[in-house]
Design a protein around this motif. Structure first.
Motif, PDB file in Angstrom:
ATOM      1  N   TYR A 215     -41.734  55.804 -15.405  1.00  0.00           N
ATOM      2  CA  TYR A 215     -40.565  56.295 -16.135  1.00  0.00           C
ATOM      3  C   TYR A 215     -39.456  56.503 -15.116  1.00  0.00           C
ATOM      4  O   TYR A 215     -39.719  56.592 -13.898  1.00  0.00           O
ATOM      5  N   PRO A 216     -38.197  56.601 -15.546  1.00  0.00           N
ATOM      6  CA  PRO A 216     -37.110  56.821 -14.585  1.00  0.00           C
ATOM      7  C   PRO A 216     -37.353  58.075 -13.737  1.00  0.00           C
ATOM      8  O   PRO A 216     -37.755  59.123 -14.261  1.00  0.00           O
ATOM      9  N   ALA A 217     -37.118  57.956 -12.453  1.00  0.00           N
ATOM     10  CA  ALA A 217     -37.316  59.085 -11.542  1.00  0.00           C
ATOM     11  C   ALA A 217     -36.331  60.196 -11.860  1.00  0.00           C
ATOM     12  O   ALA A 217     -35.169  59.929 -12.199  1.00  0.00           O
ATOM     13  N   ASP A 218     -36.779  61.458 -11.769  1.00  0.00           N
ATOM     14  CA  ASP A 218     -35.876  62.576 -12.043  1.00  0.00           C
ATOM     15  C   ASP A 218     -35.671  63.473 -10.826  1.00  0.00           C
ATOM     16  O   ASP A 218     -35.016  64.500 -10.899  1.00  0.00           O
ATOM     17  N   ARG A 219     -36.260  63.079  -9.700  1.00  0.00           N
ATOM     18  CA  ARG A 219     -35.981  63.730  -8.409  1.00  0.00           C
ATOM     19  C   ARG A 219     -35.941  62.621  -7.375  1.00  0.00           C
ATOM     20  O   ARG A 219     -36.364  61.486  -7.636  1.00  0.00           O
ATOM     21  N   ASP A 220     -35.479  62.943  -6.164  1.00  0.00           N
ATOM     22  CA  ASP A 220     -35.408  61.885  -5.160  1.00  0.00           C
ATOM     23  C   ASP A 220     -36.761  61.564  -4.527  1.00  0.00           C
ATOM     24  O   ASP A 220     -36.840  60.776  -3.584  1.00  0.00           O
ATOM     25  N   ASP A 221     -37.846  62.159  -5.073  1.00  0.00           N
ATOM     26  CA  ASP A 221     -39.181  61.746  -4.618  1.00  0.00           C
ATOM     27  C   ASP A 221     -39.637  60.470  -5.330  1.00  0.00           C
ATOM     28  O   ASP A 221     -40.735  59.967  -5.075  1.00  0.00           O
ATOM     29  N   GLY A 222     -38.802  59.977  -6.251  1.00  0.00           N
ATOM     30  CA  GLY A 222     -39.133  58.749  -6.962  1.00  0.00           C
ATOM     31  C   GLY A 222     -40.093  58.947  -8.123  1.00  0.00           C
ATOM     32  O   GLY A 222     -40.492  57.981  -8.779  1.00  0.00           O
ATOM     33  N   MET A 223     -40.443  60.209  -8.390  1.00  0.00           N
ATOM     34  CA  MET A 223     -41.424  60.495  -9.448  1.00  0.00           C
ATOM     35  C   MET A 223     -40.748  61.062 -10.691  1.00  0.00           C
ATOM     36  O   MET A 223     -39.553  61.354 -10.689  1.00  0.00           O
ATOM     37  N   THR A 224     -41.566  61.239 -11.735  1.00  0.00           N
ATOM     38  CA  THR A 224     -41.031  61.698 -13.017  1.00  0.00           C
ATOM     39  C   THR A 224     -41.902  62.797 -13.608  1.00  0.00           C
ATOM     40  O   THR A 224     -43.118  62.841 -13.367  1.00  0.00           O
ATOM     41  N   SER A 225     -41.275  63.670 -14.381  1.00  0.00           N
ATOM     42  CA  SER A 225     -41.993  64.770 -15.027  1.00  0.00           C
ATOM     43  C   SER A 225     -43.022  64.239 -16.018  1.00  0.00           C
ATOM     44  O   SER A 225     -42.813  63.228 -16.695  1.00  0.00           O
ATOM     45  N   MET A 226     -44.127  64.965 -16.154  1.00  0.00           N
ATOM     46  CA  MET A 226     -45.161  64.614 -17.126  1.00  0.00           C
ATOM     47  C   MET A 226     -44.621  64.636 -18.555  1.00  0.00           C
ATOM     48  O   MET A 226     -45.156  63.981 -19.443  1.00  0.00           O
ATOM     49  N   ASN A 227     -43.544  65.369 -18.789  1.00  0.00           N
ATOM     50  CA  ASN A 227     -42.994  65.485 -20.144  1.00  0.00           C
ATOM     51  C   ASN A 227     -42.578  64.142 -20.712  1.00  0.00           C
ATOM     52  O   ASN A 227     -42.640  63.916 -21.922  1.00  0.00           O
ATOM     53  N   ASN A 228     -42.141  63.216 -19.836  1.00  0.00           N
ATOM     54  CA  ASN A 228     -41.725  61.903 -20.311  1.00  0.00           C
ATOM     55  C   ASN A 228     -42.890  61.132 -20.912  1.00  0.00           C
ATOM     56  O   ASN A 228     -42.763  60.485 -21.953  1.00  0.00           O
ATOM     57  N   MET A 229     -44.039  61.209 -20.271  1.00  0.00           N
ATOM     58  CA  MET A 229     -45.222  60.541 -20.803  1.00  0.00           C
ATOM     59  C   MET A 229     -45.690  61.212 -22.092  1.00  0.00           C
ATOM     60  O   MET A 229     -46.002  60.539 -23.087  1.00  0.00           O
ATOM     61  N   LEU A 230     -45.733  62.550 -22.084  1.00  0.00           N
ATOM     62  CA  LEU A 230     -46.234  63.271 -23.257  1.00  0.00           C
ATOM     63  C   LEU A 230     -45.391  62.991 -24.498  1.00  0.00           C
ATOM     64  O   LEU A 230     -45.907  62.962 -25.618  1.00  0.00           O
ATOM     65  N   PHE A 260     -47.813  72.363 -26.477  1.00  0.00           N
ATOM     66  CA  PHE A 260     -46.384  72.082 -26.302  1.00  0.00           C
ATOM     67  C   PHE A 260     -46.073  70.755 -26.992  1.00  0.00           C
ATOM     68  O   PHE A 260     -46.968  69.969 -27.285  1.00  0.00           O
ATOM     69  N   ASN A 261     -44.814  70.483 -27.208  1.00  0.00           N
ATOM     70  CA  ASN A 261     -44.348  69.166 -27.653  1.00  0.00           C
ATOM     71  C   ASN A 261     -44.783  68.770 -29.066  1.00  0.00           C
ATOM     72  O   ASN A 261     -44.656  67.621 -29.454  1.00  0.00           O
ATOM     73  N   GLU A 262     -45.333  69.695 -29.841  1.00  0.00           N
ATOM     74  CA  GLU A 262     -45.741  69.312 -31.198  1.00  0.00           C
ATOM     75  C   GLU A 262     -44.495  69.108 -32.070  1.00  0.00           C
ATOM     76  O   GLU A 262     -43.476  69.762 -31.883  1.00  0.00           O
ATOM     77  N   LYS A 263     -44.608  68.169 -32.993  1.00  0.00           N
ATOM     78  CA  LYS A 263     -43.483  67.865 -33.888  1.00  0.00           C
ATOM     79  C   LYS A 263     -43.621  68.687 -35.175  1.00  0.00           C
ATOM     80  O   LYS A 263     -44.725  69.074 -35.561  1.00  0.00           O
ATOM     81  N   ASP A 264     -42.481  68.948 -35.858  1.00  0.00           N
ATOM     82  CA  ASP A 264     -42.490  69.766 -37.069  1.00  0.00           C
ATOM     83  C   ASP A 264     -43.487  69.259 -38.107  1.00  0.00           C
ATOM     84  O   ASP A 264     -44.215  70.045 -38.718  1.00  0.00           O
ATOM     85  N   GLU A 265     -43.520  67.937 -38.292  1.00  0.00           N
ATOM     86  CA  GLU A 265     -44.404  67.382 -39.319  1.00  0.00           C
ATOM     87  C   GLU A 265     -45.885  67.525 -38.952  1.00  0.00           C
ATOM     88  O   GLU A 265     -46.767  67.374 -39.801  1.00  0.00           O
ATOM     89  N   GLU A 266     -46.168  67.826 -37.681  1.00  0.00           N
ATOM     90  CA  GLU A 266     -47.558  67.976 -37.238  1.00  0.00           C
ATOM     91  C   GLU A 266     -48.078  69.405 -37.394  1.00  0.00           C
ATOM     92  O   GLU A 266     -49.277  69.640 -37.267  1.00  0.00           O
ATOM     93  N   LEU A 267     -47.185  70.355 -37.686  1.00  0.00           N
ATOM     94  CA  LEU A 267     -47.588  71.761 -37.724  1.00  0.00           C
ATOM     95  C   LEU A 267     -48.743  72.040 -38.687  1.00  0.00           C
ATOM     96  O   LEU A 267     -49.691  72.737 -38.326  1.00  0.00           O
ATOM     97  N   PRO A 268     -48.712  71.499 -39.936  1.00  0.00           N
ATOM     98  CA  PRO A 268     -49.854  71.756 -40.825  1.00  0.00           C
ATOM     99  C   PRO A 268     -51.170  71.225 -40.258  1.00  0.00           C
ATOM    100  O   PRO A 268     -52.239  71.789 -40.504  1.00  0.00           O
ATOM    101  N   LEU A 269     -51.083  70.127 -39.489  1.00  0.00           N
ATOM    102  CA  LEU A 269     -52.293  69.564 -38.891  1.00  0.00           C
ATOM    103  C   LEU A 269     -52.822  70.459 -37.774  1.00  0.00           C
ATOM    104  O   LEU A 269     -54.028  70.611 -37.602  1.00  0.00           O
ATOM    105  N   PHE A 270     -51.904  71.072 -37.029  1.00  0.00           N
ATOM    106  CA  PHE A 270     -52.312  71.924 -35.919  1.00  0.00           C
ATOM    107  C   PHE A 270     -52.807  73.289 -36.388  1.00  0.00           C
ATOM    108  O   PHE A 270     -53.846  73.763 -35.944  1.00  0.00           O
TER     109      PHE A 270
END
Length: 553
Positions: A215-230, A260-270
């Motif tokens: 995923y696009p890097a978000d720091r100058d370490d060339g890496m990306t937050s796990m949030n992008n994958m999730l 984290f990251n659950e969508k509104d439509e998923e709430l009844p499932l969770f």
């Protein structure tokens, strides 16, 4: 909403390593929890969640499990735990274990076997990829604790394994049905042992977006937050539904998800009537990155509860073992006092859902405020916070000050039982520094003081359980009041009764026009019921940081 046995319960999180030490080794233990069960009974607690006490090298304080079927000797034995479960049941207190199944320890037997034969059965329990020096890694994801999620597989120069947390926490491959079956077997083994349920750790991470990609890097370490994958991973519901069917639902067990990251439509499932979990934590306020204000806090918790209204229950917190102390974050430093701590307690506690208290919160424990040396702290996440601060141009002193505000160690310092040696936590050398404020903030000084923070929490729990009001607090509707009024946090709980919670979250008085007359004051954070309103008026003046919980006509 179907009524469940756990709907009217009050829960408490124990961080065992810092709770109470009975053998003088400086580490809290299971026997320490047993010894203090009457403390919880008096406070009014129904459910005790224990942070991990399984066998572990403690690279991440027990969230790196080397044996799911045994207790780490530092904390005691299986027999000790059985005794805790039995003694808890005598007091109508259920024991909830921590379920850590996104990853295990690199010292777990499964990972050792995977290292011995990466292409064999146990190699498929993990994410192991071919990789030669000089080649790009399978993806550029950054671990939650900093650095790449990929580490060289021990004994193999041409292979790497995935760890989204610490490198000693290899991720388990949930795509493998054999692995899932082993996990369900273990969960049921514990439920058969008599525990009331589980808190489920980091569970959203079990579903990866495959195949691995950058995923696009978000720091100058060339890496990306796990949030992008999730954000792109899909299909986790299949795993969670299977787990609930194979385990929790069979036992009517209590389960609370760290979600984290659950969508509104998923709430009844969770968290619906037949959801994956009984409940899940409300992290809406904890996820706010800017400096906290009363309005930001109000908007976060109100939105969280409005979106689940009629669907299911959230678990309400102001802190946990992964967060700094709530009172130090949500209350301005110049306003921090017993009165404001009580105000914050009632605001979150009387919302719909399951109230959770984190160890020490009920006596008003605060952040450290000052850290003189990074070596005084312990958490494996500190290095990334410190190094990133230095990289951003902060001085050493400023970086240490950031740790004094942000480090998870703020919540992990030993419980302050008294103003005696080591705050009454241990007769030995504590595993982590004692918060210097223990001489002023401790249980012994509060127990018999009717105006203490501890007794306020006791009264708060008693109010929620009062047969006259319990149904309204547990099942009553949540209706915000004067949502746009600056620095006022106010809401209605409407059921058999009409209850209103009013908190003036500022240093100036506020005038409030009520929709009807006050019938009765149920709780306040001032020493006596204020004289600034009468039963014949619908207008009241709230003094600075005043809290009122009232029954309306």
């Amino acid at each position: 909403m179907e009524k469940k046995w756990w709907h009217n319960k009050v829960a408490y999180q124990i961080y065992p390593k810092s709770f109470y030490d009975t053998n003088g080794d400086g580490i809290g233990d299971i026997n320490g929890v047993i010894e203090k069960l009457d403390y919880f009974k008096e406070l009014g607690i129904d459910i005790l969640w224990l942070s991990p006490i399984y066998c572990s090298p403690l690279a991440d304080q027990g969230y790196d499990i080397s044996d799911y079927y045994n207790i780490d000797p530092r904390f005691g034995t299986l027999e000790d735990l059985d005794r805790l479960i039995a003694e808890g049941k005598k007091r109508n207190i259920g024991i909830v274990m921590d379920l850590v199944v996104n990853h295990c320890s690199d010292e777990h037997e499964w990972f050792k076997k995977a290292c011995a034969d990466p292409d064999g059965e146990y190699g498929k329990y993990f994410y192991i990829e071919n990789h030669k020096d000089g080649e790009p890694l399978p993806c550029n994801w950054r671990s939650y604790f900093g650095g790449s999620v990929w580490e060289k597989l021990p004994g193999h120069d041409d292979k790497v394994y995935l760890h989204v947390f610490h490198k000693k926490q290899p991720d388990l491959n949930w795509e493998n049905p054999k692995l899932r079956k082993e996990i369900y077997k273990m969960i049921n083994w514990w439920l058969d042992r008599g525990i009331a349920g589980f808190r489920i750790d980091a569970i959203i991470n079990i579903k990866k977006k495959l195949p691995f990609s950058d995923y696009p890097a978000d720091r100058d370490d060339g890496m990306t937050s796990m949030n992008n994958m999730l954000a792109e991973a899909s299909g986790i519901g299949e795993f969670l539904d299977e787990m609930a069917t194979e385990t929790f639902r069979k036992y009517q067990a209590f389960s609370v998800g760290e979600v984290f990251n659950e969508k509104d439509e998923e709430l009844p499932l969770f968290i619906g009537n037949d959801g994956y979990f009984s409940t899940m934590f409300d992290f809406s306020a904890e996820l706010i990155e800017e400096e906290m204000t009363p309005d930001l806090y109000k908007n976060a918790i109100f939105k969280a509860h409005e979106r689940v209204e009629g669907i299911g229950f959230l678990s309400n917190i102001i802190e946990n073992h992964d967060e700094p102390r709530g009172v130090s974050r949500f209350i301005p430093k110049d306003a921090l006092s017993d009165a404001t701590k009580k105000m914050l307690a009632a605001i979150y506690f009387l919302l719909p859902g399951i109230p959770f208290i984190y160890q020490g919160q009920e006596i008003g424990m605060e952040n450290l405020d000052i850290v003189k040396d990074i070596n005084d702290l312990d958490d494996c996440a500190n290095a990334d916070i410190y190094e990133n601060a230095i990289h951003e141009g902060l001085s050493k002193e400023q970086a240490l000050q950031l740790l004094a505000e942000k480090s998870r160690d703020n919540a992990r310092t030993p419980f302050q039982w008294s103003d005696g040696a080591n705050a009454g936590f241990t007769t030995g050398k504590p595993w982590l520094m004692i918060n210097p404020k223990y001489t002023d903030i401790n249980f012994a000084s509060q127990k018999d003081n009717p105006n203490s923070v501890w007794n306020f929490y006791k009264n708060l729990i008693a109010l929620r359980k009062n047969p006259e009001y319990e149904s309204t607090f547990v099942y009553g509707k949540f209706i915000p009041f004067l949502k746009r009024q600056h620095n006022l946090i106010a809401y209605n709980r409407v059921g058999d009764k009409h209850i209103m919670v009013l908190a003036n979250f500022q240093k100036d008085a506020q005038t409030i026009s009520l929709p009807s007359k006050i019938k009765k004051v149920l709780l306040t954070n001032v020493s006596k019921t204020p004289d600034n309103f009468s039963s014949t008026s619908t207008e009241i003046v709230l003094s600075p940081y005043e809290l009122l919980v009232v029954e309306m006509v």
